[in-house]
Scaffold this motif. Sequence first.
Motif, mmCIF file in Angstrom:
data_model
loop_
_atom_site.group_PDB
_atom_site.id
_atom_site.type_symbol
_atom_site.label_atom_id
_atom_site.label_comp_id
_atom_site.label_asym_id
_atom_site.label_seq_id
_atom_site.Cartn_x
_atom_site.Cartn_y
_atom_site.Cartn_z
ATOM 1 N N PRO A 67 25.140 46.350 54.369
ATOM 2 C CA PRO A 67 24.404 46.679 55.602
ATOM 3 C C PRO A 67 23.309 47.708 55.357
ATOM 4 C CG PRO A 67 26.637 47.554 55.691
ATOM 5 C CD PRO A 67 26.586 46.639 54.517
ATOM 6 N N TRP A 68 23.505 48.601 54.387
ATOM 7 C CA TRP A 68 22.486 49.592 54.044
ATOM 8 C C TRP A 68 21.215 48.908 53.531
ATOM 9 C CZ3 TRP A 68 21.123 51.295 48.809
ATOM 10 C CH2 TRP A 68 20.280 52.411 48.793
ATOM 11 N N LEU A 69 21.383 47.929 52.618
ATOM 12 C CA LEU A 69 20.227 47.209 52.081
ATOM 13 C C LEU A 69 19.567 46.327 53.141
ATOM 14 C CD1 LEU A 69 21.641 46.161 48.582
ATOM 15 C CD2 LEU A 69 19.812 47.817 49.029
ATOM 16 N N LEU A 70 20.379 45.632 53.925
ATOM 17 C CA LEU A 70 19.820 44.728 54.932
ATOM 18 C C LEU A 70 19.105 45.490 56.044
ATOM 19 C CD1 LEU A 70 22.574 41.975 55.322
ATOM 20 C CD2 LEU A 70 20.460 41.887 53.999
ATOM 21 N N ALA A 71 19.606 46.664 56.383
ATOM 22 C CA ALA A 71 18.934 47.465 57.414
ATOM 23 C C ALA A 71 17.542 47.893 56.941
ATOM 24 C CB ALA A 71 19.779 48.689 57.758
ATOM 25 N N GLN A 72 17.435 48.298 55.674
ATOM 26 C CA GLN A 72 16.121 48.648 55.121
ATOM 27 C C GLN A 72 15.206 47.427 55.076
ATOM 28 O OE1 GLN A 72 16.252 51.548 51.633
ATOM 29 N NE2 GLN A 72 18.404 50.908 51.754
ATOM 30 N N CYS A 73 15.777 46.305 54.666
ATOM 31 C CA CYS A 73 15.020 45.049 54.644
ATOM 32 C C CYS A 73 14.466 44.738 56.023
ATOM 33 C CB CYS A 73 15.928 43.924 54.155
ATOM 34 S SG CYS A 73 15.195 42.273 54.276
ATOM 35 N N GLN A 74 15.289 44.935 57.041
ATOM 36 C CA GLN A 74 14.879 44.670 58.415
ATOM 37 C C GLN A 74 13.688 45.547 58.810
ATOM 38 O OE1 GLN A 74 18.019 45.407 61.240
ATOM 39 N NE2 GLN A 74 17.238 43.929 62.704
ATOM 40 N N MET A 75 13.729 46.828 58.455
ATOM 41 C CA MET A 75 12.620 47.724 58.801
ATOM 42 C C MET A 75 11.330 47.300 58.093
ATOM 43 S SD MET A 75 14.035 49.652 60.980
ATOM 44 C CE MET A 75 15.433 48.554 61.312
ATOM 45 N N TYR A 76 11.444 46.894 56.823
ATOM 46 C CA TYR A 76 10.248 46.461 56.091
ATOM 47 C C TYR A 76 9.657 45.179 56.683
ATOM 48 C CZ TYR A 76 10.682 49.944 52.371
ATOM 49 O OH TYR A 76 10.713 51.111 51.659
ATOM 50 N N PHE A 77 10.526 44.289 57.158
ATOM 51 C CA PHE A 77 10.038 43.079 57.835
ATOM 52 C C PHE A 77 9.219 43.460 59.062
ATOM 53 C CE2 PHE A 77 12.891 40.077 55.584
ATOM 54 C CZ PHE A 77 12.034 39.004 55.465
ATOM 55 N N TYR A 78 9.749 44.382 59.847
ATOM 56 C CA TYR A 78 9.040 44.805 61.054
ATOM 57 C C TYR A 78 7.708 45.473 60.728
ATOM 58 C CZ TYR A 78 13.366 43.971 63.666
ATOM 59 O OH TYR A 78 14.474 43.397 64.244
ATOM 60 N N LEU A 79 7.662 46.128 59.584
ATOM 61 C CA LEU A 79 6.419 46.771 59.150
ATOM 62 C C LEU A 79 5.487 45.807 58.426
ATOM 63 C CD1 LEU A 79 7.982 50.107 57.844
ATOM 64 C CD2 LEU A 79 6.431 49.879 59.799
ATOM 65 N N ALA A 80 5.881 44.526 58.380
ATOM 66 C CA ALA A 80 5.106 43.472 57.705
ATOM 67 C C ALA A 80 4.906 43.782 56.229
ATOM 68 C CB ALA A 80 3.760 43.281 58.391
ATOM 69 N N GLN A 81 5.893 44.409 55.604
ATOM 70 C CA GLN A 81 5.847 44.706 54.174
ATOM 71 C C GLN A 81 6.839 43.782 53.465
ATOM 72 O OE1 GLN A 81 6.110 48.926 53.242
ATOM 73 N NE2 GLN A 81 5.078 49.476 55.161
ATOM 74 N N THR A 115 9.535 53.575 60.481
ATOM 75 C CA THR A 115 9.410 54.450 59.313
ATOM 76 C C THR A 115 10.434 55.587 59.355
ATOM 77 O OG1 THR A 115 7.656 55.703 60.443
ATOM 78 C CG2 THR A 115 6.972 53.910 58.984
ATOM 79 N N THR A 116 10.682 56.104 60.560
ATOM 80 C CA THR A 116 11.697 57.149 60.695
ATOM 81 C C THR A 116 13.076 56.620 60.326
ATOM 82 O OG1 THR A 116 10.438 58.208 62.479
ATOM 83 C CG2 THR A 116 12.770 58.772 62.308
ATOM 84 N N GLU A 117 13.375 55.388 60.768
ATOM 85 C CA GLU A 117 14.669 54.791 60.451
ATOM 86 C C GLU A 117 14.802 54.556 58.950
ATOM 87 O OE1 GLU A 117 18.542 53.289 61.312
ATOM 88 O OE2 GLU A 117 17.131 54.690 62.232
ATOM 89 N N LEU A 118 13.726 54.141 58.304
ATOM 90 C CA LEU A 118 13.757 53.961 56.846
ATOM 91 C C LEU A 118 14.106 55.270 56.141
ATOM 92 C CD1 LEU A 118 10.797 51.566 55.959
ATOM 93 C CD2 LEU A 118 13.196 51.302 55.285
ATOM 94 N N LEU A 168 17.791 55.880 56.488
ATOM 95 C CA LEU A 168 18.561 54.959 55.648
ATOM 96 C C LEU A 168 18.493 55.354 54.179
ATOM 97 C CD1 LEU A 168 17.520 51.642 57.427
ATOM 98 C CD2 LEU A 168 19.846 52.573 57.341
ATOM 99 N N LYS A 169 17.319 55.720 53.716
ATOM 100 C CA LYS A 169 17.167 56.091 52.296
ATOM 101 C C LYS A 169 17.948 57.357 51.965
ATOM 102 C CE LYS A 169 12.654 53.869 51.700
ATOM 103 N NZ LYS A 169 11.191 54.055 51.524
ATOM 104 N N SER A 170 17.980 58.290 52.888
ATOM 105 C CA SER A 170 18.713 59.531 52.631
ATOM 106 C C SER A 170 20.227 59.333 52.681
ATOM 107 C CB SER A 170 18.301 60.608 53.645
ATOM 108 O OG SER A 170 18.700 60.243 54.955
ATOM 109 N N ALA A 171 20.672 58.226 53.271
ATOM 110 C CA ALA A 171 22.109 57.984 53.432
ATOM 111 C C ALA A 171 22.817 57.813 52.097
ATOM 112 C CB ALA A 171 22.342 56.755 54.309
ATOM 113 N N GLN A 172 22.117 57.294 51.106
ATOM 114 C CA GLN A 172 22.765 57.034 49.816
ATOM 115 C C GLN A 172 23.291 58.325 49.193
ATOM 116 O OE1 GLN A 172 20.336 55.216 46.710
ATOM 117 N NE2 GLN A 172 22.141 54.121 45.939
ATOM 118 N N SER A 173 22.466 59.373 49.204
ATOM 119 C CA SER A 173 22.911 60.639 48.625
ATOM 120 C C SER A 173 23.898 61.352 49.545
ATOM 121 C CB SER A 173 21.704 61.538 48.342
ATOM 122 O OG SER A 173 20.991 61.808 49.549
ATOM 123 N N GLU A 174 23.752 61.154 50.861
ATOM 124 C CA GLU A 174 24.628 61.832 51.816
ATOM 125 C C GLU A 174 26.037 61.246 51.821
ATOM 126 O OE1 GLU A 174 22.607 61.421 55.489
ATOM 127 O OE2 GLU A 174 21.021 62.868 54.997
#
Length: 378
Positions: free
Chosen positions: A327-341, A306-309, A312-318
Amino acid sequence: MNLKYTLDDTQWQILIQKVGESFNDLTIKRGFQYYKQERVQPVKISNPEQIEGLVEGNDEDKYRVTLNLDSLSESRCTCPVPNYCKHMIAVLLNYVSQQGRSVHAIVNANSTAMFKQTTISSTHHATSSQIIDHNMEAQAKLREQASRIPSMSIKEWHELFKQSVSPIGFNSPNAGFAKNALASINNLQPQLSPVVEQLFKLHARLFVLERLVHPLQNSGTHKDIFIGYHTQVAADDMHEEVQRILRSTLMIPAEPEQWPRMRETINYLRSHMLVESKNLRYFSEIYDQLWLQWIHPNLQDETLYTTELEHLKSAQSELGTTLSKLPWLLAQCQMYFYLAQDGPAWELLQQANKGAIIPPGDYFISYMSCLQLNSGLG
């Protein structure tokens, strides 16, 4: 080659100075060409001061060289040149390369010696011994800093790596530079615990990889960028070494106090992969593998995902237009997979597909297969 006898840092600095004082620049450059053309047969070290080698000349004759590192004036070659010939330089460069030292430091030894002589003449108080003492002091300071590696942060490691490789120079981002830079960094390594050693080896290679692709990675555009053949080969080799390290088992359950360094490693890779050109993908693939191989198998709770998400989400504005979107989208996808979402993960994949940024081919298929296997969703 028998590496029973090796050059320490002091001997190396003295050798560079001796070459610059003994050989003229033209002879050194011609010897370098012979070395590059692989005209030197494997050298033989008779004792710490004596090296023997065979060099193929332009006339197809072979010249036998005996180098005396203690006194270059006593070196001999069977060619017609009475002393200080190009064949000697070719043999010396072969020896230096196999010692893990910088070939270019020898190639530029004459220019370095001339610069030092000019400095000595203008100041009237610098001497050769003072220059050597200065180099020895710098090496001693570096070794003293290296003794604190176990207590340093990852950022401090990279600063130390930078100091270590600075004498090598960076004229040619190729396999030779990568080899010499890695050897220089490895010479710093003190005794480390198993996990810290794994992280040290990983970051040593990440540092060299960054140096190889740095001008491309920080170009401010995500269009396809040309990367030279020799740089590509060196970067691919370094990337494979990183992947090999990540395939080893991380023993962090026995050293849980190393988790802060793991978080630093995540931050380091995220910062690089989010601005990486779309045709490089070195750091984005390493970021994926770090989570798949080392982090996910060892996590006991979901806090880090959740911290990594959030990062990643704040990176778009930064990052704005410098953000590398795939890689930005896939990294978020990876975190959601791990969270079973699965829902948000699937939405991100559809978003990437709608934007036509998901590349066809092995990279994406391999990414999804590993993700499913490691998250238990397959």
